[in-house]
Design an enzyme around this catalytic site. Structure first.
Site, PDB file in Angstrom:
ATOM      1  N   TYR A 148       0.856  -1.069  -0.098  1.00  0.00           N
ATOM      2  CA  TYR A 148       0.025   0.167  -0.027  1.00  0.00           C
ATOM      3  C   TYR A 148       0.790   1.217  -0.226  1.00  0.00           C
ATOM      4  O   TYR A 148       0.601   2.101  -0.410  1.00  0.00           O
ATOM      5  CB  TYR A 148      -1.050  -0.063   1.148  1.00  0.00           C
ATOM      6  N   LYS A 172       3.836 -15.190   1.409  1.00  0.00           N
ATOM      7  CA  LYS A 172       3.754 -15.802   0.325  1.00  0.00           C
ATOM      8  C   LYS A 172       5.127 -16.040   0.280  1.00  0.00           C
ATOM      9  O   LYS A 172       5.990 -15.512  -0.824  1.00  0.00           O
ATOM     10  CB  LYS A 172       3.123 -14.956  -0.642  1.00  0.00           C
ATOM     11  N   ASP A 230      -2.382 -18.381  -0.237  1.00  0.00           N
ATOM     12  CA  ASP A 230      -3.610 -19.001  -1.335  1.00  0.00           C
ATOM     13  C   ASP A 230      -4.025 -20.167  -0.555  1.00  0.00           C
ATOM     14  O   ASP A 230      -5.598 -20.010  -0.405  1.00  0.00           O
ATOM     15  CB  ASP A 230      -2.781 -19.309  -2.649  1.00  0.00           C
ATOM     16  N   ASP A 246      -6.321  -7.367   4.256  1.00  0.00           N
ATOM     17  CA  ASP A 246      -7.438  -6.613   3.795  1.00  0.00           C
ATOM     18  C   ASP A 246      -8.367  -7.649   2.816  1.00  0.00           C
ATOM     19  O   ASP A 246      -9.538  -7.851   3.211  1.00  0.00           O
ATOM     20  CB  ASP A 246      -6.915  -5.622   2.735  1.00  0.00           C
ATOM     21  N   ASP A 294     -12.219  -9.818   4.442  1.00  0.00           N
ATOM     22  CA  ASP A 294     -13.385  -9.599   3.943  1.00  0.00           C
ATOM     23  C   ASP A 294     -14.090 -11.123   3.733  1.00  0.00           C
ATOM     24  O   ASP A 294     -15.227 -11.253   3.695  1.00  0.00           O
ATOM     25  CB  ASP A 294     -13.630  -9.075   2.499  1.00  0.00           C
TER      26      ASP A 294
HETATM   27  C1  IPM Z   1     -10.346  -1.469   4.317  1.00  0.00           C
HETATM   28  C2  IPM Z   1     -10.405  -0.695   2.813  1.00  0.00           C
HETATM   29  C3  IPM Z   1      -9.208   0.027   2.604  1.00  0.00           C
HETATM   30  C4  IPM Z   1      -8.036  -0.701   2.589  1.00  0.00           C
HETATM   31  C5  IPM Z   1      -9.475   0.927   1.677  1.00  0.00           C
HETATM   32  C6  IPM Z   1     -10.652   1.852   1.465  1.00  0.00           C
HETATM   33  C7  IPM Z   1      -8.422   1.927   1.296  1.00  0.00           C
HETATM   34  O1  IPM Z   1     -10.465  -1.875   1.845  1.00  0.00           O
HETATM   35  O2  IPM Z   1     -10.182  -0.831   5.274  1.00  0.00           O
HETATM   36  O3  IPM Z   1     -10.399  -2.712   4.513  1.00  0.00           O
HETATM   37  O4  IPM Z   1      -7.790  -1.289   1.461  1.00  0.00           O
HETATM   38  O5  IPM Z   1      -7.461  -0.685   3.592  1.00  0.00           O
HETATM   39 MN    MN Z   2     -11.049  -3.768   2.681  1.00  0.00          MN
END
Ligand code: IPM
Ligand code: MN
Ligand code: NAD
Length: 358
Positions: free
Chosen positions: A141, A191, A223, A247, A251
């Site tokens: 990032y 990785k 993975d 990240d 999710d």
């Molecule tokens: C998160 C989001 C952020 C990230 C984005 C919006 C910059 O996806 O907080 O998970 O990737 O960190």
């Molecule tokens: Mn995110």
């Protein structure tokens, strides 16, 4: 207790869920005799529209002078032009960096009664209780160089994944501390079979593991970890990873709970100041409809009370009350499977009522 809380509603559903959560914090304050003073600042797309930049100086000052910060979400189609000079997401990344919040803690807790909301079979979900410890101010990032240019006549984009041993060590050590208060087990994600960055990651994680021999450490490639997260999620306790892998995997982890709208997080640094943010985004597809699930933000507020204000009991009240509200059958649209559902404000109202009754 007196505390200054800075609110960063941001974009899309951000203002809806932050508004709802503020009501919950006010209910906690009046129940426990605290005085919370709120101030609201611009971040993300709305900040671009009003000031030209996604993170105005005034917002950074407003966050630095607070005891804790609560964020909704940033971003949306309006600001998505890939050639735009600035992006909403830069505001959030800039804030994490400015406040030196190197650790993002994302607990995945299953609420009783929501088993059917997850696409996974109930037997796979049994015993799931894990937490992601995601590195937040480094990795791909932030690595330099990054940019876009024409190389040999071809439009080319590039980013740099880089971690030094200090950055790795502090996040892995934090994961071990978290594990010590939980199941005593850390899984470090990398990785290392391909990336040099991740070979250093594994080396440092192994060293920290040796220094903390009371904690079980295993390593897993990202993975196959993504697969294990849905095939055997209860085998995890604390998952530590770099910025991008954390990240993505978190999710995926949200799917275990039934909805992305349920997952809270705390972005923490060395001091007590923290940024509390649901893990989801601005949900442009439902923004303005009043149907977003506010519980991820409300549970982030519980983390705020616990980590920045040391109000463990009040945090626990919120968490217990959320379970109670779900026990009574109330659901937002993301969890109702097409059945009757509550809007954002109504769900927050149910939480407020339950706090008053608690
Ligand atoms: C998160 C989001 C952020 C990230 C984005 C919006 C910059 O996806 O907080 O998970 O990737 O960190
Ligand atoms: Mn995110
Ligand atoms: P998203 O998380 O916004 O949405 C993914 C899906 O989950 C959508 O269908 C959405 O409706 C649903 N969802 C998310 N939160 C919900 C909630 N509280 N209640 C009910 N449903 C919910 O991800 P995306 O669509 O990939 O990204 C949209 C924008 O959000 C992008 O601009 C992205 O950069 C931004 N984003 C911001 C943050 C943040 O500010 N922390 C985090 C992730 C994404």
């Amino acid at each position: 207790m007196k505390a200054k809380i800075t609110l960063l509603p941001g974009d899309g559903i951000g203002p809806e869920i932050v508004d709802a959560t503020r009501q919950v914090l006010e209910a906690i304050a009046s129940r426990s005799g605290h005085t919370f003073t709120f101030s609201t600042h611009l971040i993300g797309g709305i900040a671009i529209d009003e000031t030209g930049v996604p993170l105005p100086d005034d917002t950074i000052v407003g966050c630095r002078s607070a005891d804790a910060v609560l964020l909704g979400a940033v971003g949306g189609p309006k600001w998505d032009d890939p050639n735009a000079r600035v992006r909403p997401e830069q505001g959030l990344l800039g804030m994490r960096k400015a406040l030196k919040l190197f650790a993002n803690v994302r607990p995945v807790k299953l609420f009783r009664g929501l088993e059917a909301a997850s696409p996974l079979k109930a037997e796979r979900l049994r015993g799931v209780d894990l937490v992601f410890v995601r590195e937040l101010t480094g990795g791909i990032y932030f690595g330099q160089p990054k940019g876009k240019e024409t190389r040999n006549g071809l439009r080319t984009g590039f980013d740099t994944m880089v971690y030094d041993e200090q950055e790795i060590r502090r996040i892995v050590e934090l994961a071990f501390q978290v594990a010590r208060k939980r199941g005593g087990h850390v899984t470090s994600i990398d990785k290392a079979n391909v990336l040099a960055t991740m070979q250093v990651w594994r080396e440092i994680a192994t060293e920290v593991g040796r220094e903390n021999a009371d904690i079980r450490l295993d390593h897993q490639l990202v993975d196959s970890a993504a697969m294990r997260l849905v095939t055997d999620p209860s085998s995890f306790d604390v998952i530590v990873s770099g910025n991008m892998f954390g990240d993505i995997l978190s999710d995926e982890g949200a799917v275990l709970t039934g909805s992305l709208g349920l997952l809270p997080s705390a972005s923490l640094g060395e001091g007590t100041l923290g940024l509390y943010e649901p893990i989801h985004g601005s949900a442009p597809d439902i923004a303005g409809k009043g149907i977003a699930n506010p519980l991820g933000t409300i549970l982030s507020a519980a983390m705020l009370l616990r980590h920045s204000l040391n109000l463990d009991e009040d945090a626990k009240t919120i968490e217990d009350v959320v379970q109670k509200v779900l026990d009574s059958g109330l659901r937002t649209a993301d969890l109702s499977g097409g059945q009757r559902s509550l809007g954002t404000t109504e769900m927050a109202g149910a939480v407020v009522n339950a706090i008053e009754a608690a």
